[in-house]
Structures are given as C-alpha cells and as structure tokens.
Design an enzyme around this catalytic site. Structure first.
Site, mmCIF file in Angstrom:
data_model
loop_
_atom_site.group_PDB
_atom_site.id
_atom_site.type_symbol
_atom_site.label_atom_id
_atom_site.label_comp_id
_atom_site.label_asym_id
_atom_site.label_seq_id
_atom_site.Cartn_x
_atom_site.Cartn_y
_atom_site.Cartn_z
ATOM 1 N N ASP A 111 0.851 -1.191 0.000
ATOM 2 C CA ASP A 111 0.000 0.000 0.000
ATOM 3 C C ASP A 111 0.893 1.250 0.000
ATOM 4 O O ASP A 111 1.842 1.323 0.780
ATOM 5 C CB ASP A 111 -0.893 0.000 1.248
ATOM 6 C CG ASP A 111 -1.586 -1.335 1.441
ATOM 7 O OD1 ASP A 111 -2.765 -1.440 1.129
ATOM 8 O OD2 ASP A 111 -0.895 -2.283 1.885
ATOM 9 N N ASP A 144 -19.905 6.738 13.251
ATOM 10 C CA ASP A 144 -19.185 7.953 12.875
ATOM 11 C C ASP A 144 -19.958 8.721 11.816
ATOM 12 O O ASP A 144 -21.194 8.716 11.838
ATOM 13 C CB ASP A 144 -17.777 7.552 12.376
ATOM 14 C CG ASP A 144 -16.729 8.562 12.787
ATOM 15 O OD1 ASP A 144 -16.716 9.656 12.196
ATOM 16 O OD2 ASP A 144 -15.933 8.261 13.696
ATOM 17 N N ASP A 163 -27.876 4.894 8.098
ATOM 18 C CA ASP A 163 -27.883 6.284 8.547
ATOM 19 C C ASP A 163 -28.863 6.338 9.711
ATOM 20 O O ASP A 163 -30.080 6.207 9.521
ATOM 21 C CB ASP A 163 -28.337 7.204 7.399
ATOM 22 C CG ASP A 163 -28.385 8.667 7.833
ATOM 23 O OD1 ASP A 163 -28.439 8.935 9.051
ATOM 24 O OD2 ASP A 163 -28.382 9.536 6.939
ATOM 25 N N GLN A 175 -23.140 6.979 3.080
ATOM 26 C CA GLN A 175 -21.930 7.479 2.426
ATOM 27 C C GLN A 175 -21.327 8.590 3.297
ATOM 28 O O GLN A 175 -22.039 9.416 3.862
ATOM 29 C CB GLN A 175 -22.298 8.028 1.046
ATOM 30 C CG GLN A 175 -21.175 8.682 0.285
ATOM 31 C CD GLN A 175 -20.136 7.689 -0.212
ATOM 32 O OE1 GLN A 175 -19.269 7.278 0.542
ATOM 33 N NE2 GLN A 175 -20.221 7.289 -1.468
ATOM 34 N N HIS A 180 -14.342 12.020 8.443
ATOM 35 C CA HIS A 180 -13.872 11.449 9.716
ATOM 36 C C HIS A 180 -14.105 9.945 9.780
ATOM 37 O O HIS A 180 -13.224 9.177 10.167
ATOM 38 C CB HIS A 180 -14.586 12.171 10.861
ATOM 39 C CG HIS A 180 -14.002 11.896 12.210
ATOM 40 N ND1 HIS A 180 -14.496 10.913 13.039
ATOM 41 C CD2 HIS A 180 -12.977 12.474 12.876
ATOM 42 C CE1 HIS A 180 -13.797 10.910 14.169
ATOM 43 N NE2 HIS A 180 -12.864 11.843 14.103
ATOM 44 N N ASN A 194 -3.063 -4.312 -0.854
ATOM 45 C CA ASN A 194 -3.900 -4.248 -2.068
ATOM 46 C C ASN A 194 -3.448 -3.116 -2.986
ATOM 47 O O ASN A 194 -4.194 -2.698 -3.867
ATOM 48 C CB ASN A 194 -5.386 -4.097 -1.697
ATOM 49 C CG ASN A 194 -5.695 -2.770 -1.033
ATOM 50 O OD1 ASN A 194 -4.803 -2.127 -0.500
ATOM 51 N ND2 ASN A 194 -6.944 -2.354 -1.058
ATOM 52 N N ILE A 198 -3.713 2.613 2.596
ATOM 53 C CA ILE A 198 -2.881 2.174 3.715
ATOM 54 C C ILE A 198 -3.195 0.716 4.057
ATOM 55 O O ILE A 198 -4.099 0.111 3.469
ATOM 56 C CB ILE A 198 -3.112 3.047 4.973
ATOM 57 C CG1 ILE A 198 -4.545 2.864 5.501
ATOM 58 C CG2 ILE A 198 -2.823 4.514 4.678
ATOM 59 C CD1 ILE A 198 -4.742 3.369 6.927
ATOM 60 N N ASN A 271 -9.543 14.941 23.036
ATOM 61 C CA ASN A 271 -8.420 15.790 22.599
ATOM 62 C C ASN A 271 -8.437 17.114 23.357
ATOM 63 O O ASN A 271 -8.466 18.180 22.771
ATOM 64 C CB ASN A 271 -8.528 16.075 21.093
ATOM 65 C CG ASN A 271 -8.597 14.817 20.270
ATOM 66 O OD1 ASN A 271 -8.104 13.769 20.678
ATOM 67 N ND2 ASN A 271 -9.208 14.913 19.113
ATOM 68 N N ALA A 281 -15.899 7.288 26.501
ATOM 69 C CA ALA A 281 -14.668 6.564 26.805
ATOM 70 C C ALA A 281 -14.582 6.225 28.298
ATOM 71 O O ALA A 281 -14.107 5.149 28.685
ATOM 72 C CB ALA A 281 -13.454 7.387 26.374
ATOM 73 N N SER A 333 -9.123 10.127 18.152
ATOM 74 C CA SER A 333 -10.053 9.496 17.206
ATOM 75 C C SER A 333 -9.385 8.374 16.440
ATOM 76 O O SER A 333 -10.059 7.456 15.971
ATOM 77 C CB SER A 333 -10.555 10.521 16.179
ATOM 78 O OG SER A 333 -11.621 11.263 16.686
#
Ligand SMILES: [Ca+2]
Length: 494
Positions: A111, A144, A163, A175, A180, A194, A198, A271, A281, A333
């Site tokens: 990749d 997400d 959705d 979609q 993010h 592939n 990445i 963050n 979390a 994230s």
C-alpha cells in the site's frame, strides 16, 4: 579418492546408518528440539557424517534433520540433555547448540501509504498480518460520519450499514461526505497489501458503517441509538471516536446494553490537552484510548486520567482521505480504531473471548510506558497486537468465562433537569488547524527513493503548503499525475 574406496566408504556409512536406526528406535520420549553443529565438519563424506550421527545419538535422542556439508544436525533430545548441550557445547564435542528459531515471512504491504505508517510498527502489527489464525472475519461497527462506499479499501466487507438519523440502510445513505468516518474505518480495517491507500489493522474485518451525522458533532440520542443498533445487528466490536466532557445518560445506557450482549467497545479518550477522559470513553465497559506519538510519548492533545485503559498512536497518523488519497490525521479518534482493530484480530483468533477477557489480554500484553504499572497517561500501556495475539493463542485451551453484567440503567437525579441529557452533543473532533504536507498519490507505484525522501515530510509537523480542500485532494490523486510526482495530503485533527 579411488572409486573402490569411495564405494567402501558408502557401504560403511550405510551400515552405520542401520545401527543408528536401531538406536533411534530405542530412544526414550522426546522432549526438546535442538540444532547443533559438530566440532568436526563432516563435509560430504558419508563416513564422517555417519560417525557424527552415531556420536550424537549415542547419548540419547534422535536426529530429525541434517545439513552434513555444514556439520549441522537437528536433534530431538530429552530436556536434561538439551540443557547440557546448550550450556556446554564445547564439552560435548559441539561448536554450538541452539533451540530452533522460528523464522517468519516479512510481509511488507504494498500500500503506498505504508511507508508512512510508523504506527503499524508501533503497535507491532507486521508479525500478525497474514497469520491464518486471524482469517475469520469479525464485524466492527464504525459509529461515525459514515464510510466512503467506493474505496477499494473496503470492497465486499460492508454489513448492515445505516444512517441512524433517517433510518435508511441504502448504501448512499451512509456514504461519508465529511471524512472522519472513512479515516477512522481505514485505520481499523483498510485492506492491506492491495496496492492502495494504507494497511489498516484488520484486513478481513467486516465493517458496519453506522452513520450518526454528516458533520463533526452528533446528538447523544442518535449515538445511543447507533450503539444499540450495532449491538443488535451482530457487531462484536464498536468504535466510538467521539465524546463529550459530560456524561450522556442515553449513551451510558446503550453502552451498558451492548456490553451485556458481549460487545467490545473502544472510544477516544478526548483531545482536550491533558483534560479528563471524556464520555463514552470513561464509561465502564468501554476501552478508553489515549494517544501517543511516534516516539511513544503522550500526544500533547490527549486527555488523561484514571479512566484511560490503553494508549495507541494518534499523532500524525496516515490514513485514507474520504474521497481517496492519503491524509495525515491526529487525535485520539485514530488511537481508538487501532484498539478496535486489534480487538477484531483477537476475536478472529478466539471468537469466544468475552469483552472482559479480551480487555485483560490487551492490557496484560501492552507495552508499559511512563511510570511502571498503569498510569493516567497511558493506562496499561501501548497496545501490542502481536503480544496480545500470542497471549490469546497461548491460552486458547483455557475458556475464560466472565459473568455478563446485565444492562445498567443510569439513575438520573430527580432534581436535575433533562437539559443535560437531551442536549449533550458529541463532538467528532472536527478539523482544525489544517495544514498540508506531501505524500505520493494513492494507487500509484511508490518507488523506494520516493518513500525514503518523503518520510521526513510525513513526520515533520510543520511542513507547509497552501491549504487545500478535500476536493482538491481528490483531484490530485487521479492517475493523470505521473507516479513519481507527489500530491497533497491534508493534515487534520480528529
Ligand atoms: Ca490498502
């Protein structure tokens, strides 16, 4: 050597081999595999080879392999003799004696983004990739902004996308138009080797895109509904790369429900530059993940606190941009989906693992950073995929049963208005401070030279270029660009 002498040597060798065979059959129980080198190199002489064999087996054990040209033999010997040979090879007529060292294939994914994936080594992924033990797919729900449906990274691996806001399960509905979710999903599960993008953590995981919204913030009601949906539709792992400083009761209840169904959940610690771990979390049953840098330091933006369970890379993480191309992203994230991806790998190898047992394996195998033992910055430490998988496979015969807690209902004080619970929005840690740096175009061949020269750029935080929009990133990754040119890569925090 004359022909006569040569044939007589061969005959003698054959006779000695027969003697050896008898000796080998009388060998007691085998206990240890050892590779040794005889002090006198027999070369190709059958006589010397046979004599060496005779000497090696005369004290017990058998020979299971040989490289006579080098005087090297593989032995099955009782443990006591193995120890003796290894501790004093010279005293036993040997040059050296060593246990077998397992050699693994060194798969370097092709990749184009892999050259910049320091984070893959940081969490010890390469030894895991390609192992047959992790082949069976596990469903990871990415709660997400949706996931790009068209990228080669996820081909054929989407299940039950939705959705949540509209309830639509049509692919077009979930979609990702924000980016993010695609970045997060890529880290957790982009297809590796592939020739595109990445190499994500798990190459075989099924991906359940649960779209909570089209921007960097979601309603806590939608988030709770998303968690519930994922748990009800067979997700074994849920990733939540979002959160809020205050506790959301609906999300807390949904998380407890999912945990009761045996779902493993990972979430971004937050963050807030050293602030407290955010919710969900900090919820019980959710693995809170703080962010590290390429030097295993805590990322400056990461939340900290006793709720931190594990740490994973989150600073300058190369991921796949929403419309293709590579993007450098920073934020807890991206630490969270690394843990979610590793959790999926472990569940592939051991489908019966309970969330508690899995979390225990992740923590006990993590690389302890900072002060010895668990600490507020790194929790139990930096997640180690290979070590975690090794410990899981090593205990595969032991079934760990943990009592599942039933759904815990969060008690809301009567005097508290419902405002907090109903208006809490969860931040997708939207982009801020975007700068760009250069990386080669996705999907094109990356030469070694190119990779070497631009690695520096990828890890330099101050590389500057004119800020580009997502559309521009997408445009510059088309194949109209020569493979040797570089393209822009967005930098964002999420
Ligand atoms: Ca890929």
């Amino acid at each position: 050597m004359s022909r006569t002498r040569r044939s007589s040597s061969a005959l003698l060798g054959f006779a000695l081999m027969l003697v050896l065979l008898v000796l080998a059959m009388a060998t007691p129980a085998r206990a240890d595999t050892l590779i040794v080198r005889a002090r006198t190199t027999p070369g190709a002489s059958p006589v010397a080879d046979a004599l060496t064999r005779l000497e090696l087996v005369s004290q017990g054990g058998s020979i299971t392999g040989a490289i006579p040209e080098l005087g090297i033999y593989r032995l099955e010997v009782p443990t006591s003799r193995s120890q003796r040979l290894r501790s004093d090879p010279a005293g036993n007529g040997l040059v050296w004696a060593q246990h077998d060292v397992v050699m693994r294939t060194s798969l370097v994914p092709n990749d184009p983004g892999y050259a910049y994936q320091w984070w893959a080594g940081s969490i010890n992924l390469p030894p895991v990739w390609g192992l047959p033990e992790i082949a069976s797919p596990v469903t990871v729900a990415v709660l997400d902004t949706g996931v790009n449906t068209d990228l080669p990274e996820f081909t054929g691996r989407f299940v039950d996308g939705i959705d949540i806001v509209t309830g639509s399960t049509a692919p077009g509905a979930w979609q990702d138009t924000y980016g993010h979710g695609t970045e997060v999903a890529s880290v957790a599960a982009a297809a590796g080797n592939n020739g595109y993008g990445i190499a994500g953590v798990s190459w075989s995981a099924r991906i359940m895109p649960v779209k909570l919204g089209s921007s960097g913030s979601f309603s806590s009601f939608d988030a709770a509904q998303g968690v519930t949906y994922a748990a009800d539709h067979g997700a074994r792992v849920i990733n939540m790369s979002w959160g809020a400083p205050s506790r959301s009761y609906p999300v807390a209840d949904a998380v407890a429900y999912a945990r009761g169904l045996g779902v493993v959940m990972a979430a971004a610690a937050g963050n807030n530059y050293g602030g407290a771990v955010e919710y969900p979390a900090a919820e019980p049953g959710v693995i809170a993940v703080s962010a590290t840098t390429s030097t295993n330091a805590l990322a400056a933006f990461s939340a900290i606190g006793s709720a931190v369970d594990l740490a994973a890379p989150g600073s300058s993480v190369v991921s796949v941009a929403p419309y293709g191309g590579l993007v450098l992203v920073s934020g807890t994230s991206f630490s969270s989906p690394m843990v979610a991806g590793v959790a999926a790998l472990l569940l592939s190898a051991a489908p019966d693992l309970t969330p508690a047992a899995l979390e225990s394996f992740l923590k006990s195998s993590a690389l302890d950073l900072g002060p010895t033992g668990p600490d507020p910055s790194f929790g139990a430490g930096l997640v180690d995929a290979a070590a975690a998988l090794t410990s899981v496979l090593g205990s595969a015969t032991t079934t760990t049963t943990t009592t599942q807690t039933s759904t815990t209902t969060t008690t809301q004080p009567e005097t508290t208005t419902t405002t907090q619970a109903t208006t809490t929005t969860t931040s997708g840690r939207g982009s801020r401070g975007e700068t760009t740096t250069t990386l080669p175009p996705v999907g094109t061949t990356t030469t070694t030279t190119q990779a070497t020269t631009t690695t520096t750029q990828a890890t330099t935080t101050t590389t500057t270029q004119a800020t580009t929009t997502t559309t521009q990133v997408s445009t510059t990754t088309t194949t109209t660009q020569p493979p040797t040119t570089t393209t822009t890569i967005k930098r964002r925090r999420g």
